[in-house]
Design a protein around this motif. Structure first.
Motif, PDB file in Angstrom:
ATOM      1  N   HIS A  32       0.807  -1.217   0.000  1.00 56.37           N
ATOM      2  CA  HIS A  32       0.000   0.000   0.000  1.00 56.37           C
ATOM      3  C   HIS A  32       0.843   1.272   0.000  1.00 56.37           C
ATOM      4  CE1 HIS A  32      -3.718  -2.197   0.491  1.00 56.37           C
ATOM      5  NE2 HIS A  32      -3.215  -2.858   1.507  1.00 56.37           N
ATOM      6  N   GLU A  33       2.099   1.152   0.357  1.00 53.35           N
ATOM      7  CA  GLU A  33       2.945   2.337   0.438  1.00 53.35           C
ATOM      8  C   GLU A  33       3.473   2.787  -0.922  1.00 53.35           C
ATOM      9  OE1 GLU A  33       5.664  -1.258   0.980  1.00 53.35           O
ATOM     10  OE2 GLU A  33       3.616  -0.652   1.489  1.00 53.35           O
ATOM     11  N   ILE A  34       3.327   1.955  -1.950  1.00 51.79           N
ATOM     12  CA  ILE A  34       3.876   2.289  -3.267  1.00 51.79           C
ATOM     13  C   ILE A  34       2.825   3.052  -4.084  1.00 51.79           C
ATOM     14  CG2 ILE A  34       4.770   1.349  -5.435  1.00 51.79           C
ATOM     15  CD1 ILE A  34       6.004  -0.892  -3.854  1.00 51.79           C
ATOM     16  N   PRO A  35       3.168   4.233  -4.602  1.00 50.48           N
ATOM     17  CA  PRO A  35       2.192   5.019  -5.363  1.00 50.48           C
ATOM     18  C   PRO A  35       1.694   4.271  -6.595  1.00 50.48           C
ATOM     19  CG  PRO A  35       4.078   6.379  -4.751  1.00 50.48           C
ATOM     20  CD  PRO A  35       4.439   4.957  -4.410  1.00 50.48           C
ATOM     21  N   TYR A  36       0.467   4.569  -6.962  1.00 52.18           N
ATOM     22  CA  TYR A  36      -0.130   3.958  -8.145  1.00 52.18           C
ATOM     23  C   TYR A  36       0.758   4.198  -9.365  1.00 52.18           C
ATOM     24  CZ  TYR A  36      -4.678   3.455  -5.738  1.00 52.18           C
ATOM     25  OH  TYR A  36      -5.695   3.111  -4.897  1.00 52.18           O
ATOM     26  N   GLY A  37       0.910   3.161 -10.161  1.00 53.79           N
ATOM     27  CA  GLY A  37       1.638   3.287 -11.424  1.00 53.79           C
ATOM     28  C   GLY A  37       3.096   2.925 -11.342  1.00 53.79           C
ATOM     29  N   GLN A  38       3.662   2.824 -10.131  1.00 57.48           N
ATOM     30  CA  GLN A  38       5.066   2.466  -9.988  1.00 57.48           C
ATOM     31  C   GLN A  38       5.227   0.952  -9.909  1.00 57.48           C
ATOM     32  OE1 GLN A  38       7.176   4.518  -6.883  1.00 57.48           O
ATOM     33  NE2 GLN A  38       6.458   6.543  -7.525  1.00 57.48           N
ATOM     34  N   VAL A  39       6.393   0.468 -10.308  1.00 60.22           N
ATOM     35  CA  VAL A  39       6.681  -0.963 -10.252  1.00 60.22           C
ATOM     36  C   VAL A  39       6.832  -1.408  -8.802  1.00 60.22           C
ATOM     37  CG1 VAL A  39       8.354  -2.752 -10.859  1.00 60.22           C
ATOM     38  CG2 VAL A  39       7.783  -0.956 -12.520  1.00 60.22           C
ATOM     39  N   TRP A  40       6.235  -2.545  -8.473  1.00 63.81           N
ATOM     40  CA  TRP A  40       6.454  -3.150  -7.171  1.00 63.81           C
ATOM     41  C   TRP A  40       7.773  -3.920  -7.209  1.00 63.81           C
ATOM     42  CZ3 TRP A  40       1.424  -5.711  -4.860  1.00 63.81           C
ATOM     43  CH2 TRP A  40       0.443  -4.720  -4.688  1.00 63.81           C
ATOM     44  N   PRO A  41       8.772  -3.515  -6.443  1.00 64.02           N
ATOM     45  CA  PRO A  41      10.062  -4.210  -6.479  1.00 64.02           C
ATOM     46  C   PRO A  41       9.928  -5.650  -5.982  1.00 64.02           C
ATOM     47  CG  PRO A  41      10.264  -2.057  -5.425  1.00 64.02           C
ATOM     48  CD  PRO A  41       8.803  -2.348  -5.537  1.00 64.02           C
ATOM     49  N   GLN A  42      10.597  -6.559  -6.669  1.00 65.50           N
ATOM     50  CA  GLN A  42      10.509  -7.954  -6.252  1.00 65.50           C
ATOM     51  C   GLN A  42      11.040  -8.154  -4.847  1.00 65.50           C
ATOM     52  OE1 GLN A  42      11.798 -10.886  -9.096  1.00 65.50           O
ATOM     53  NE2 GLN A  42      11.929 -12.502  -7.559  1.00 65.50           N
TER      54      GLN A  42
END
Length: 392
Positions: A32-42
């Protein structure tokens, strides 16, 4: 059926150790902390998965991998956003996650006007009031043409409420409407929301549908390659909101989406409460119709009012026949087992419980109390056990 529990990670007031005591075996969560549209780091996904595993759970479903608002609007060159979404999918698949829940609701996620509406025998629940929503839309946001979206009775009730409301009441209403936005996502005040709505000007039902189809065309082939399943969440509430169209509100909408890109990877999150808030929906019948495409289930119940308002009911006492719905899911699991599938079991979670006993003191995410959801899970567990004894 696999018992799961939604957990908001670092934003959650309920710990994994406490969730373990509910008996649920799986966690449903997101970054939930990652802004919309950014890649989720593996690596971040891996760290979250390890934290969940260390507490004795599987991370079975992502809820949600958000769709950027520009994709919903169909704005300009979306290549980077689609590429980022596909990369996040690849990272999730690499960490063993197989189901992604997502929604296509423009601007706002689930929406309520009251976060602590009193329940008859004590406790509180989430509520959606048509008069309060109309008051917010017409008198606070002051959206041009808003009056056309409500009946005369709705507008009269809205005016009465607004005229009697204190500044604290107005602030509380705005806070309630914003509460459905997950994690650290920015909230709006009434003026800010009006400006945000301007960016959706001209977006009608047909355009939103085509933008959804484009999204599916961009990501479903990747899901097939990765062994992932996407599961669209129905609109909550299942009605146009603040002039924005909603396109996942009934059986015809679901049929259109699942047919737009015909693939086993293009599926449904069966949310009994979202669909149940629409008076035209027979939720067990919808589940029966689309059973083969149900990849995830939210089991909750609502009680509806004649004007279209509704509130969260106890899991077994609302307008939806919950045992009939669970029976559909159990029959579908049996069908999948008979086919020899290794993904026969459907992950479900108790959704939107009442705040009971000392839930309010904990101040958990609205709609996600510990004791209230534990009651719901226990009731659902009993229904499932009874049906499995031969009653389905």
């Amino acid at each position: 059926m696999i018992e799961s529990w939604r957990w908001y990670g670092g934003f959650d007031r309920i710990s994994l150790a406490e969730i373990a005591q509910t008996g649920a075996t799986s966690i449903v969560t997101a970054l939930h902390e990652i802004p919309y549209g950014q890649v989720w780091p593996q690596q971040t996904i891996a760290d979250t998965r390890k934290q969940i595993a260390a507490a004795g759970f599987d991370w079975t479903v992502v809820e949600s991998l958000p769709v950027h608002e520009a994709i919903k609007r169909g704005d300009g060159d979306l290549g980077e956003l689609f590429a980022n979404y596909r990369q996040s999918m690849a990272h999730l698949a690499a960490e063993g996650i197989r189901v992604i829940c997502y929604n296509f609701m423009p601007l706002l996620d689930w929406t309520r006007t009251d976060l602590a509406s009193p329940v008859a025998r004590g406790g509180t629940c989430l509520r959606f009031s048509i008069p309060k929503m109309a008051a917010f839309d017409v008198y606070m946001v002051r959206r041009p043409g808003a009056e056309d979206d409500y009946t005369g009775d709705d507008l009269a009730a809205a005016k009465r409420w607004y005229d009697a409301a204190s500044p604290a009441d107005l602030e509380q209403l705005t806070g309630a409407i914003m509460a459905g936005l997950p994690g650290a996502y920015a909230r709006y005040d009434a003026d800010g929301l009006r400006e945000a709505l301007d960016s959706f000007a001209g977006l009608d039902r047909a355009a939103l549908r085509q933008n959804h189809k484009r999204f599916l065309e961009e990501v479903i082939p990747t899901a097939e390659e990765l062994g992932l399943k996407l599961a669209v969440h129905p609109d909550d509430p299942p009605r146009n909101l603040l002039g924005l169209p909603r396109i996942v509100s009934d059986a015809d909408d679901i049929d259109w989406i699942l047919s737009a890109v015909d693939s086993p990877a293009n599926g449904l999150t069966l949310c009994a409460g979202s669909l149940g808030a629409n008076p035209k929906n027979d939720v067990p019948a919808i589940a029966e119709r689309f059973a083969g495409k149900i990849h995830f289930a939210h089991l909750r119940n609502v009680s509806k009012d004649p004007d279209g308002s509704f509130e969260e009911a106890a899991h077994l006492t609302g307008d939806t026949d919950m045992p009939a719905l669970v029976a559909v899911l159990l029959r579908e699991e049996r069908r999948r087992r008979d086919e020899g599938r290794d993904d026969a079991e459907i992950v479900f979670r108790p959704d939107h419980g009442h705040e009971l006993l000392d839930d309010a003191a904990r101040a958990a995410h609205p709609g996600y109390p510990l004791i209230g959801r534990l009651r719901g899970l226990a009731e659902l567990r009993g229904v499932i056990a009874g049906l499995r004894l031969g009653m389905i």
